[in-house]
Design a protein around this motif. Structure first.
Motif, PDB file in Angstrom:
ATOM      1  N   ARG A   1      -7.780  10.372  -6.413  1.00  0.00           N
ATOM      2  CA  ARG A   1      -8.297  11.240  -7.469  1.00  0.00           C
ATOM      3  C   ARG A   1      -8.236  12.717  -7.075  1.00  0.00           C
ATOM      4  O   ARG A   1      -8.003  13.595  -7.906  1.00  0.00           O
ATOM      5  N   ILE A   2      -8.411  12.990  -5.779  1.00  0.00           N
ATOM      6  CA  ILE A   2      -8.365  14.377  -5.308  1.00  0.00           C
ATOM      7  C   ILE A   2      -6.971  14.952  -5.523  1.00  0.00           C
ATOM      8  O   ILE A   2      -6.814  16.078  -5.999  1.00  0.00           O
ATOM      9  N   ARG A   3      -5.935  14.183  -5.186  1.00  0.00           N
ATOM     10  CA  ARG A   3      -4.559  14.669  -5.391  1.00  0.00           C
ATOM     11  C   ARG A   3      -4.289  14.880  -6.879  1.00  0.00           C
ATOM     12  O   ARG A   3      -3.719  15.896  -7.275  1.00  0.00           O
ATOM     13  N   LEU A   4      -4.714  13.941  -7.712  1.00  0.00           N
ATOM     14  CA  LEU A   4      -4.518  14.064  -9.157  1.00  0.00           C
ATOM     15  C   LEU A   4      -5.197  15.326  -9.686  1.00  0.00           C
ATOM     16  O   LEU A   4      -4.576  16.131 -10.387  1.00  0.00           O
ATOM     17  N   ASP A   5      -6.459  15.501  -9.329  1.00  0.00           N
ATOM     18  CA  ASP A   5      -7.203  16.673  -9.803  1.00  0.00           C
ATOM     19  C   ASP A   5      -6.571  17.972  -9.304  1.00  0.00           C
ATOM     20  O   ASP A   5      -6.502  18.967 -10.041  1.00  0.00           O
ATOM     21  N   THR A   6      -6.091  17.972  -8.066  1.00  0.00           N
ATOM     22  CA  THR A   6      -5.457  19.163  -7.497  1.00  0.00           C
ATOM     23  C   THR A   6      -4.220  19.548  -8.296  1.00  0.00           C
ATOM     24  O   THR A   6      -4.044  20.716  -8.674  1.00  0.00           O
TER      25      THR A   6
ATOM     26  N   PRO B   1      -8.162   0.200  -4.479  1.00  0.00           N
ATOM     27  CA  PRO B   1      -7.352   0.887  -3.468  1.00  0.00           C
ATOM     28  C   PRO B   1      -7.276   2.402  -3.641  1.00  0.00           C
ATOM     29  O   PRO B   1      -7.105   3.124  -2.657  1.00  0.00           O
ATOM     30  N   ASP B   2      -7.412   2.917  -4.870  1.00  0.00           N
ATOM     31  CA  ASP B   2      -7.326   4.358  -5.101  1.00  0.00           C
ATOM     32  C   ASP B   2      -8.461   5.140  -4.446  1.00  0.00           C
ATOM     33  O   ASP B   2      -8.340   6.345  -4.217  1.00  0.00           O
ATOM     34  N   LEU B   3      -9.573   4.476  -4.170  1.00  0.00           N
ATOM     35  CA  LEU B   3     -10.719   5.074  -3.480  1.00  0.00           C
ATOM     36  C   LEU B   3     -11.203   4.034  -2.476  1.00  0.00           C
ATOM     37  O   LEU B   3     -11.979   3.144  -2.821  1.00  0.00           O
ATOM     38  N   SER B   4     -10.716   4.130  -1.257  1.00  0.00           N
ATOM     39  CA  SER B   4     -10.993   3.064  -0.298  1.00  0.00           C
ATOM     40  C   SER B   4     -10.923   3.551   1.139  1.00  0.00           C
ATOM     41  O   SER B   4     -10.426   4.632   1.436  1.00  0.00           O
TER      42      SER B   4
ATOM     43  N   GLN C   1     -13.366  16.985  -4.512  1.00  0.00           N
ATOM     44  CA  GLN C   1     -14.421  15.982  -4.369  1.00  0.00           C
ATOM     45  C   GLN C   1     -14.248  14.889  -5.404  1.00  0.00           C
ATOM     46  O   GLN C   1     -13.641  15.097  -6.442  1.00  0.00           O
ATOM     47  N   VAL C   2     -14.797  13.730  -5.078  1.00  0.00           N
ATOM     48  CA  VAL C   2     -14.728  12.575  -5.968  1.00  0.00           C
ATOM     49  C   VAL C   2     -16.145  12.066  -6.180  1.00  0.00           C
ATOM     50  O   VAL C   2     -16.834  11.750  -5.203  1.00  0.00           O
ATOM     51  N   PRO C   3     -16.627  12.016  -7.421  1.00  0.00           N
ATOM     52  CA  PRO C   3     -17.963  11.458  -7.645  1.00  0.00           C
ATOM     53  C   PRO C   3     -17.947   9.948  -7.419  1.00  0.00           C
ATOM     54  O   PRO C   3     -16.983   9.263  -7.788  1.00  0.00           O
ATOM     55  N   ILE C   4     -18.980   9.448  -6.771  1.00  0.00           N
ATOM     56  CA  ILE C   4     -19.070   8.001  -6.544  1.00  0.00           C
ATOM     57  C   ILE C   4     -20.457   7.515  -6.950  1.00  0.00           C
ATOM     58  O   ILE C   4     -21.458   8.175  -6.700  1.00  0.00           O
TER      59      ILE C   4
END
Length: 131
Positions: free
Chosen positions: A27-32, A8-11, A86-89
């Motif tokens: 992850r974007i919010r966390l990294d920000t 769910p965190d990346l969906s 950005q989020v690596p996938i």
């Protein structure tokens, strides 16, 4: 809202009424926030960040011209030295997200006569047509 993804965190998932979809990338919010706080700990940068956040607060609470909010956010990002959001996938995420996107697309276009799902190259025949 029901998000039935295995991650769910990346969906990508549908709104309950199937009239819109959502992309979730926590992850974007966390990294920000981590990047903002990391820069905040530098006393030389802190004043610039505070000034940029104060300006952003004024913009958010007022009527704004098109692009003003984006510019104010960019000023905060610059003051804090933030990286691109950005989020690596990897392949596993890509295939899962593609399946989720196809589900949302089918729901959103259920009444469109010309709708079709996206297929990956390995799902097509040798010359690009359907397998």
């Amino acid at each position: 809202m029901s998000n039935e993804s295995t991650n769910p965190d990346l969906s990508i998932y549908s709104r309950p009424d199937w009239l819109a979809g959502f992309l979730r990338a926590d992850r974007i919010r966390l990294d920000t926030l981590v990047q903002l706080v990391a820069s905040w700990s530098d006393p030389d940068a802190r004043d610039d960040i505070i000034e940029a956040l104060d300006y952003l607060a004024v913009v958010v609470s007022s009527t704004q011209d098109e692009g003003t909010l984006d510019a104010a956010v960019e000023i905060v990002e610059d003051a804090a030295g933030m990286d691109t959001a950005q989020v690596p996938i990897d392949k596993t995420h890509v295939l899962r997200l593609l399946g989720e996107l196809n589900t949302v697309a089918e729901r959103l276009t259920r009444f469109d006569a010309g709708r079709r799902s996206v297929t990956m190259p390995h799902q097509r025949g040798r010359f690009g047509g359907a397998a």
